[in-house]
Every structure is written in structure tokens, then in C-alpha cells.
Scaffold this active site. Sequence first.
Site, PDB file in Angstrom:
ATOM      1  N   TRP A 179      40.501  38.200  44.809  1.00 19.15           N
ATOM      2  CA  TRP A 179      41.857  37.726  45.094  1.00 19.15           C
ATOM      3  C   TRP A 179      41.886  36.206  45.230  1.00 19.15           C
ATOM      4  O   TRP A 179      42.810  35.545  44.743  1.00 19.15           O
ATOM      5  CB  TRP A 179      42.310  38.391  46.388  1.00 19.15           C
ATOM      6  CG  TRP A 179      43.746  38.283  46.782  1.00 19.15           C
ATOM      7  CD1 TRP A 179      44.547  37.184  46.736  1.00 19.15           C
ATOM      8  CD2 TRP A 179      44.548  39.346  47.326  1.00 19.15           C
ATOM      9  NE1 TRP A 179      45.784  37.467  47.229  1.00 19.15           N
ATOM     10  CE2 TRP A 179      45.818  38.796  47.600  1.00 19.15           C
ATOM     11  CE3 TRP A 179      44.308  40.678  47.637  1.00 19.15           C
ATOM     12  CZ2 TRP A 179      46.849  39.556  48.159  1.00 19.15           C
ATOM     13  CZ3 TRP A 179      45.331  41.425  48.185  1.00 19.15           C
ATOM     14  CH2 TRP A 179      46.586  40.875  48.434  1.00 19.15           C
ATOM     15  N   GLU A 203      41.646  32.805  56.681  1.00 16.05           N
ATOM     16  CA  GLU A 203      40.938  34.080  56.826  1.00 16.05           C
ATOM     17  C   GLU A 203      40.316  34.220  58.207  1.00 16.05           C
ATOM     18  O   GLU A 203      39.912  33.236  58.831  1.00 16.05           O
ATOM     19  CB  GLU A 203      39.841  34.184  55.754  1.00 16.05           C
ATOM     20  CG  GLU A 203      39.124  35.529  55.738  1.00 16.05           C
ATOM     21  CD  GLU A 203      38.128  35.659  54.585  1.00 16.05           C
ATOM     22  OE1 GLU A 203      37.502  36.725  54.470  1.00 16.05           O
ATOM     23  OE2 GLU A 203      37.981  34.682  53.806  1.00 16.05           O
ATOM     24  N   ARG A 262      26.294  37.413  60.079  1.00 16.92           N
ATOM     25  CA  ARG A 262      27.258  37.990  59.134  1.00 16.92           C
ATOM     26  C   ARG A 262      26.709  38.091  57.721  1.00 16.92           C
ATOM     27  O   ARG A 262      27.213  38.877  56.905  1.00 16.92           O
ATOM     28  CB  ARG A 262      28.535  37.146  59.115  1.00 16.92           C
ATOM     29  CG  ARG A 262      28.310  35.719  58.629  1.00 16.92           C
ATOM     30  CD  ARG A 262      29.580  34.908  58.617  1.00 16.92           C
ATOM     31  NE  ARG A 262      29.304  33.495  58.345  1.00 16.92           N
ATOM     32  CZ  ARG A 262      30.248  32.597  58.066  1.00 16.92           C
ATOM     33  NH1 ARG A 262      31.516  32.955  58.029  1.00 16.92           N
ATOM     34  NH2 ARG A 262      29.924  31.345  57.835  1.00 16.92           N
ATOM     35  N   ASP A 273      54.264  30.809  46.760  1.00 20.57           N
ATOM     36  CA  ASP A 273      55.633  30.762  46.241  1.00 20.57           C
ATOM     37  C   ASP A 273      55.821  31.873  45.206  1.00 20.57           C
ATOM     38  O   ASP A 273      54.859  32.447  44.689  1.00 20.57           O
ATOM     39  CB  ASP A 273      55.977  29.383  45.658  1.00 20.57           C
ATOM     40  CG  ASP A 273      55.173  29.029  44.422  1.00 20.57           C
ATOM     41  OD1 ASP A 273      55.293  29.736  43.409  1.00 20.57           O
ATOM     42  OD2 ASP A 273      54.422  28.032  44.457  1.00 20.57           O
ATOM     43  N   HIS A 323      52.795  35.555  38.984  1.00 21.33           N
ATOM     44  CA  HIS A 323      51.618  35.418  38.116  1.00 21.33           C
ATOM     45  C   HIS A 323      50.479  36.307  38.636  1.00 21.33           C
ATOM     46  O   HIS A 323      49.807  36.994  37.850  1.00 21.33           O
ATOM     47  CB  HIS A 323      51.162  33.960  38.068  1.00 21.33           C
ATOM     48  CG  HIS A 323      49.933  33.740  37.242  1.00 21.33           C
ATOM     49  ND1 HIS A 323      49.914  33.912  35.874  1.00 21.33           N
ATOM     50  CD2 HIS A 323      48.666  33.387  37.601  1.00 21.33           C
ATOM     51  CE1 HIS A 323      48.687  33.669  35.415  1.00 21.33           C
ATOM     52  NE2 HIS A 323      47.912  33.351  36.444  1.00 21.33           N
ATOM     53  N   ARG A 345      47.278  41.414  38.465  1.00 25.52           N
ATOM     54  CA  ARG A 345      46.629  42.375  39.363  1.00 25.52           C
ATOM     55  C   ARG A 345      47.357  43.706  39.477  1.00 25.52           C
ATOM     56  O   ARG A 345      46.759  44.685  39.936  1.00 25.52           O
ATOM     57  CB  ARG A 345      46.478  41.749  40.752  1.00 25.52           C
ATOM     58  CG  ARG A 345      45.658  40.467  40.754  1.00 25.52           C
ATOM     59  CD  ARG A 345      44.292  40.643  40.104  1.00 25.52           C
ATOM     60  NE  ARG A 345      43.485  39.422  40.200  1.00 25.52           N
ATOM     61  CZ  ARG A 345      42.254  39.304  39.736  1.00 25.52           C
ATOM     62  NH1 ARG A 345      41.675  40.324  39.132  1.00 25.52           N
ATOM     63  NH2 ARG A 345      41.589  38.162  39.852  1.00 25.52           N
TER      64      ARG A 345
END
Length: 301
Positions: A110, A120, A196, A212, A218, A223
Site C-alpha cells: 500500500w 503508522e 520487532r 486527496d 488512482h 487496487r
Amino acid sequence: MNLTDEQKADIAALRATPAQTLRATSEGMERHLYEPKPVLDHGFVRVIDYMGDDTAITQAARVSYGRGTKSVSNDEGLIRYLMRHWHSTPFEMCELKLHVKLPVFVARQWIRHRTANVNEYSARYSILDREFYIPAQDSLAAQSTTNNQGRGDTLQGAEAERVLNYLRDDAMRAYDHYEEMISTEGQQGLARELARMNLPANIYTQWYWKVDLHNLLHFLRLRADSHAQYEIRVYADAICEMVKDWVPFAYRAFEDYRMGGENLSAAALDCIKRMLAGEDVTQETSGMSKGEWREFQAMLD
């Protein structure tokens, strides 16, 4: 999808206290605000905030004051014109902020869309939950024999069970070791930012993603396509349902011209003209490569 009691209470409180505003709102999107839409086994996507609606697109295109005197039909016609002729700037007047919970390997795919603002969950400061994406059996597939980045036939029986056991056992074992390595009271342990690195790519992460409308469409064109990997496609499909309610005119134009339409090369357009004139066009006479011809044939079928 697992939500804590605290998260559920927070969502209920947010939806129970509507705020008065003078800005444009979308009735369709208001219904989605804050509500998590389940995706995969533990994931979700939910709208945190949005700006603009269909009118914001046409207003920017006309650079007018307020709604003006244009009719709804003119607004939809203008949006279709803008979409048809690839005018991107008016669609950038609308923005969407999402809260997404997703497996790390999906997040890494992504994030290749570098046209959004992302923050994140940090595993340097916080401890990740023991939640992993384990595919349903009908989503387990062998490697495609014709596409190096695609899937082939679905695994069956003992083979499918063997793979599922590996996925579950390896994920749990890695998390057990992650917990054992982390610093705890009475044990020096390893820093979270280092511990991690032992976690598998199917563990869940979360982020806020703001984009936006132009760049969001797009993303969805790529996807939500049938050729996209299933695990990211289901997120795109969930977002499509939200966008459809948020900007219905823009979404219908998007479905027609981007999702349901085709872009033709000069050679492909020439072939269609020759076919309509009655000529028997072959790959050898088309001026296309074998790959282009195969895609052209698939488009016509």
C-alpha cells in the site's frame, strides 16, 4: 475484527455527539464516519474525517462563489467531462482521512502509493498485539505458472492444512520469542525497536492515511482491480463503498471511465478501425507485440 471495549466506547461517543458546521458535508459519508468496516480476519478501515463533496469538485472547476446557479445535472455532466479528459486538479479539492488496520505485508504494498500522508503505529514505542492474518482456506493458492506475481489454483486437502499450520505455528512462535526478548521488570531484555525485527510480515499494524480524491481514485483503480492481490483488494473494495456514498457523481464517472473503460494505444485503435471496415487483422499485421495483442484480444472478448 477485534475492537477493545475502550475503542467501542470511543466510537459510540464520537457518533453520539454531532458537531454543528458551516462547511459542506456529505450525507452519505456522514453515515460512515468513525464506523469500522471489517476487512480480512482482524483488519478494518474507517473514516476519521473528510473534506468536500461533489460540489467542491465543480466549484473548483468553475472557480465560482458558492453553489452558483448550475443545476445538479450540469454538475454531474461537468464531473464526467473532467474525468473523461483526465483533469485532475478539481478532484484534489476533496480529501479523505482513514484509520486502517492491516497486515504488515499489505501495508508495504500500500505504501508504494506515495501520494498520501501517513502516520503508522510505532513498534519502537509500543508493543504490537498478538494478531496475525491467517488466510481462509479458499484464499490459499499455488504460484501461477503464467504470472510471476500472481496466484494459480487453490490448495486443497492435506496440502492446504499443512500450509495453514505452518502459518499459524510460525506466527505464534515468533510472537512468543518477541515477548520473551522485550525488556520487562526484572529483566534487561532487548529494546522494542530491535525485538520487532523478529516478527512476521502477517502481523497487524495500524495507520492513519490521508489522501486527496484524485490520488485516492488512482489507488482504487489499481487496487480494486481484479488483477490486484486479494489481501489489498478487499481493503480497496471497502473504500470504494465509502467513496460511492461520499461523492456519487465522481464515483459513477470513475466507474465508467476508469474501472469500466479501456485506454487504447494508437495501434489498437487502428486495428479496431480496420476490423470495423471488414479486414481480418492478426497479431502479425496488427503492429503489436504478442503481449499487447493478447491484452487487446482479452479486451474485445
